[in-house]
Design a protein around this motif. Structure first.
Motif, PDB file in Angstrom:
ATOM      1  N   ARG A  32       0.836  -1.194   0.000  1.00 57.94           N
ATOM      2  CA  ARG A  32       0.000   0.000   0.000  1.00 57.94           C
ATOM      3  C   ARG A  32       0.875   1.251   0.000  1.00 57.94           C
ATOM      4  O   ARG A  32       1.732   1.407   0.865  1.00 57.94           O
ATOM      5  CB  ARG A  32      -0.920   0.022   1.215  1.00 57.94           C
ATOM      6  N   ARG A  33       0.638   2.101  -1.013  1.00 55.03           N
ATOM      7  CA  ARG A  33       1.354   3.371  -1.112  1.00 55.03           C
ATOM      8  C   ARG A  33       2.871   3.163  -1.088  1.00 55.03           C
ATOM      9  O   ARG A  33       3.609   3.951  -0.481  1.00 55.03           O
ATOM     10  CB  ARG A  33       0.918   4.333   0.003  1.00 55.03           C
ATOM     11  N   ASN A  53      -2.484   1.781  -4.691  1.00 57.73           N
ATOM     12  CA  ASN A  53      -1.848   3.096  -4.684  1.00 57.73           C
ATOM     13  C   ASN A  53      -0.323   2.989  -4.703  1.00 57.73           C
ATOM     14  O   ASN A  53       0.377   3.699  -3.983  1.00 57.73           O
ATOM     15  CB  ASN A  53      -2.305   3.910  -3.470  1.00 57.73           C
ATOM     16  N   ARG A  73      -5.691   1.326  -8.458  1.00 58.86           N
ATOM     17  CA  ARG A  73      -5.413   2.732  -8.172  1.00 58.86           C
ATOM     18  C   ARG A  73      -3.911   3.010  -8.133  1.00 58.86           C
ATOM     19  O   ARG A  73      -3.427   3.783  -7.296  1.00 58.86           O
ATOM     20  CB  ARG A  73      -6.074   3.153  -6.853  1.00 58.86           C
ATOM     21  N   SER A  74      -3.177   2.366  -9.020  1.00 62.69           N
ATOM     22  CA  SER A  74      -1.724   2.510  -9.054  1.00 62.69           C
ATOM     23  C   SER A  74      -1.291   3.195 -10.346  1.00 62.69           C
ATOM     24  O   SER A  74      -2.065   3.302 -11.300  1.00 62.69           O
ATOM     25  CB  SER A  74      -1.049   1.136  -8.910  1.00 62.69           C
ATOM     26  N   CYS A  94      -6.089   2.176 -12.870  1.00 60.28           N
ATOM     27  CA  CYS A  94      -4.656   2.476 -12.876  1.00 60.28           C
ATOM     28  C   CYS A  94      -4.285   3.401 -14.035  1.00 60.28           C
ATOM     29  O   CYS A  94      -4.911   3.369 -15.096  1.00 60.28           O
ATOM     30  CB  CYS A  94      -3.835   1.185 -12.989  1.00 60.28           C
TER      31      CYS A  94
END
Length: 198
Positions: A32-33, A53, A73-74, A94
């Motif tokens: 994550r992130r 992310n 969401r990357s 994405c």
């Protein structure tokens, strides 16, 4: 033997910028992130992992596998995959432009509704890939095995499709304006339209 084997871990808010990853195995992990900008992977295997992310910007991947993974969401801006295996993975919401893929196996990958404008897939196996509603305007999909692919609602306008398997293509269910095909593919499309040749 892999130099690093990791199972079931969660990595969050980590900076792996420019990391050089070789011969690693990750199973059931969550990222994550995580910043993988300009990172390089060689012979790394991710199985059943989730990437949320994550920044893959300008990353380079060689003979790496992401099997049954979820990438959501990357950002894959300027990412390159060479000889990689992504079978059964799902890529949603994405940023995928400009993405370059050479060789490898992307069969059973879900790219529903993906923005693939201008991306490049060359000599890639993409059997039963889901490209429904994907925007492939101006993309390059040459020498790609698209057999049994789901293409309903895809926009292939201006797409270079030469040398690809188009047997799953229903010309009435996609946009093809300005797409580039070869003579053999023209016969396949004509037959799909019910035309008689000769």
């Amino acid at each position: 033997m892999p130099e690093l084997v990791v199972e079931g871990r969660e990595f969050a808010d980590e900076d792996w910028y420019g990391e050089d990853m070789v011969d690693r195995v990750y199973s059931g992990c969550t990222f994550r992130r995580v910043d993988l900008t300009e990172a390089t992977t060689r012979r790394v295997t991710f199985t059943g992992c989730t990437f949320a992310n994550v920044r893959f910007n300008a990353s380079r991947h060689h003979d790496t596998a992401l099997v049954r993974c979820v990438i959501e969401r990357s950002e894959l801006f300027d990412a390159e995959f060479t000889g990689c295996k992504l079978t059964g993975s799902t890529i949603t919401d994405c940023g995928t432009r400009p993405l370059r893929v050479t060789g490898g196996d992307w069969s059973f990958v879900t790219l529903t509704g993906a923005d693939l404008r201008g991306v490049t897939f060359t000599d890639v196996r993409m059997r039963e890939v889901d490209l429904s509603r994907a925007d492939c305007t101006g993309a390059t999909l040459t020498g790609v095995d698209l057999s049994a692919a789901t293409l309903t609602g895809a926009d292939l306008s201006g797409t270079d499709l030469r040398g690809s398997d188009l047997t799953a293509l229903d010309p009435s269910a996609v946009r093809l304006s300005g797409a580039i095909i070869d003579a053999d593919q023209a016969v396949v499309i004509a037959q799909a339209l019910g035309l008689r040749i000769g």
